[in-house]
Design an enzyme around this catalytic site. Sequence first.
Site, PDB file in Angstrom:
ATOM      1  N   SER A  52     -11.238   3.601  -2.197  1.00 14.35           N
ATOM      2  CA  SER A  52     -10.855   4.841  -2.865  1.00 14.35           C
ATOM      3  C   SER A  52     -10.505   4.584  -4.327  1.00 14.35           C
ATOM      4  CB  SER A  52      -9.687   5.512  -2.138  1.00 14.35           C
ATOM      5  OG  SER A  52      -8.671   4.575  -1.888  1.00 14.35           O
TER       6      SER A  52
ATOM      7  N   HIS B 149     -10.046  -4.952  -6.075  1.00 14.65           N
ATOM      8  CA  HIS B 149      -8.885  -5.243  -5.242  1.00 14.65           C
ATOM      9  C   HIS B 149      -9.293  -5.600  -3.827  1.00 14.65           C
ATOM     10  CE1 HIS B 149      -9.619  -1.068  -4.035  1.00 14.65           C
ATOM     11  NE2 HIS B 149      -8.855  -1.276  -2.968  1.00 14.65           N
TER      12      HIS B 149
ATOM     13  N   ASN C 146     -13.042  -3.807   0.437  1.00 17.45           N
ATOM     14  CA  ASN C 146     -13.978  -2.687   0.459  1.00 17.45           C
ATOM     15  C   ASN C 146     -14.516  -2.544  -0.953  1.00 17.45           C
ATOM     16  OD1 ASN C 146     -13.055  -2.250   3.084  1.00 17.45           O
ATOM     17  ND2 ASN C 146     -11.574  -0.685   2.432  1.00 17.45           N
TER      18      ASN C 146
ATOM     19  N   GLU D  95     -25.447   3.894  17.898  1.00 22.21           N
ATOM     20  CA  GLU D  95     -24.438   2.865  17.635  1.00 22.21           C
ATOM     21  C   GLU D  95     -23.051   3.343  18.058  1.00 22.21           C
ATOM     22  OE1 GLU D  95     -26.856   3.682  15.573  1.00 22.21           O
ATOM     23  OE2 GLU D  95     -27.839   1.804  14.936  1.00 22.21           O
TER      24      GLU D  95
ATOM     25  N   ASN E 150       0.852  -1.188   0.000  1.00 22.04           N
ATOM     26  CA  ASN E 150       0.000   0.000   0.000  1.00 22.04           C
ATOM     27  C   ASN E 150       0.893   1.245   0.000  1.00 22.04           C
ATOM     28  OD1 ASN E 150      -1.777   2.208   0.962  1.00 22.04           O
ATOM     29  ND2 ASN E 150      -3.250   0.558   1.217  1.00 22.04           N
TER      30      ASN E 150
ATOM     31  N   HIS F   7     -13.538 -28.396   9.436  1.00 25.61           N
ATOM     32  CA  HIS F   7     -12.953 -27.597  10.496  1.00 25.61           C
ATOM     33  C   HIS F   7     -11.492 -27.245  10.181  1.00 25.61           C
ATOM     34  CE1 HIS F   7     -12.282 -26.072  14.551  1.00 25.61           C
ATOM     35  NE2 HIS F   7     -11.078 -26.602  14.408  1.00 25.61           N
TER      36      HIS F   7
ATOM     37  N   HIS G 248     -10.568  -4.146 -14.874  1.00 24.28           N
ATOM     38  CA  HIS G 248     -10.949  -3.149 -13.877  1.00 24.28           C
ATOM     39  C   HIS G 248     -12.197  -3.548 -13.061  1.00 24.28           C
ATOM     40  CE1 HIS G 248     -10.732   1.032 -12.420  1.00 24.28           C
ATOM     41  NE2 HIS G 248     -12.054   0.948 -12.363  1.00 24.28           N
TER      42      HIS G 248
HETATM   43 ZN   LIG Z   1      -8.308  -0.267 -13.153  1.00 21.49          ZN
HETATM   44 ZN   LIG Z   2     -15.072 -26.056  13.632  1.00 19.32          ZN
END
Ligand SMILES: [Zn+2]
Ligand SMILES: [Zn+2]
Length: 345
Positions: free
Chosen positions: A174, A179, A166, A320, A87, A252, A126
């Site tokens: 942003s 991604h 996100n 909240e 990043n 599991h 994209h």
């Molecule tokens: Zn792109």
């Molecule tokens: Zn489990």
Amino acid sequence: MPYNELRKDYLLNRWVVIATERGRRPTDFAKNRNTQATTTTCPLCPGNEHMTPPALLVYLPEAEGIRKDKDQGELRHKNWLIRVIPNLYPAFSPPKDPADQEQIMKTPNFGYAIGHHEVLVESPNHNDHPAEAKPTQLVHLVNAYKDRLNEIAAKPYVKYVQIFRNNGLEAGASLSHAHSQLIATPFVPRIIAEEQEASKNNWNQHEKCIFCDLIQKEKTGPRFIADNEYFIVFAPYASVHPLEFWIIPKRHAANFLDLTQTETESFAKTLKASMKALKDLVNDPPYNYGIHLAIDKNAEDYYHWHVEVYPQLAIWAGFEKSTGMYINTVTPENAASEMRKTISL
Ligand SMILES: [Zn+2]
Ligand SMILES: [Zn+2]
Ligand SMILES: [Zn+2]
């Protein structure tokens, strides 16, 4: 029913008011959304590799399959299928001096944000978001999650690795290019720590994994959405987000490092089908998802990895923010019943 319901999370000490009285139908949330402005050059699109730091990992298509490599110095690989880069504005950074990883916390309430923060470019296309991407491309994505988790979890100063996504401007993306991100932290963050603690207590009392039990319970209940041989999708009992759902592997495991090829393909399919169902139901809403897992060997018996998907359809406001208690205007039972109509898994 004369009252709204108070529901406690399966594991967390977190309460939600499920507004059954004034309950809204999931489809009430479908609306026309502004598409994200894409006037500026996308630094994650092919051809713009020079706009980013050197890739830590690239998947390159070859005749026999995928070749894995990285960029070095000025070299930027082209024709990639997956590209993982640091990043540009990391929240956590690798230790610059070996001494910095010895003692990260300097006092009980002060330390250095040492760790990793990476961007996983999911596709050269994209708009290849999980709802739309080909399952084969999502298999590459899951493999990239695995490769990065494997490398980063082994570092002595890393105690947790959060992989998340996100989607949409309102959910914090942003950049609109498909991604995911990964942030590695020097301690286990609160929500995961609480989940791990509670599942450990459950194990100590009953010698059973609480998530394995949940799978059995939710499979036949009103919050069930879909399942296949390897994964189940359901709306959690105390969902804090309208249309929240979880994807849990039936086998599991504390994390997904040992997923087989077949399970990886199944995970890719399940992810696509459920994200597509959400997209179709409420017109491509902004959302976040996060993968909860454990990298600590001690957690192998009692912790069970899973994906939590949080559509962003409500605004958390005064109540909240000031209480840590939530109001959800869509019952998880309604959410599941609507999702069952749009999902094909
Ligand atoms: Zn792109
Ligand atoms: Zn489990
Ligand atoms: Zn969780």
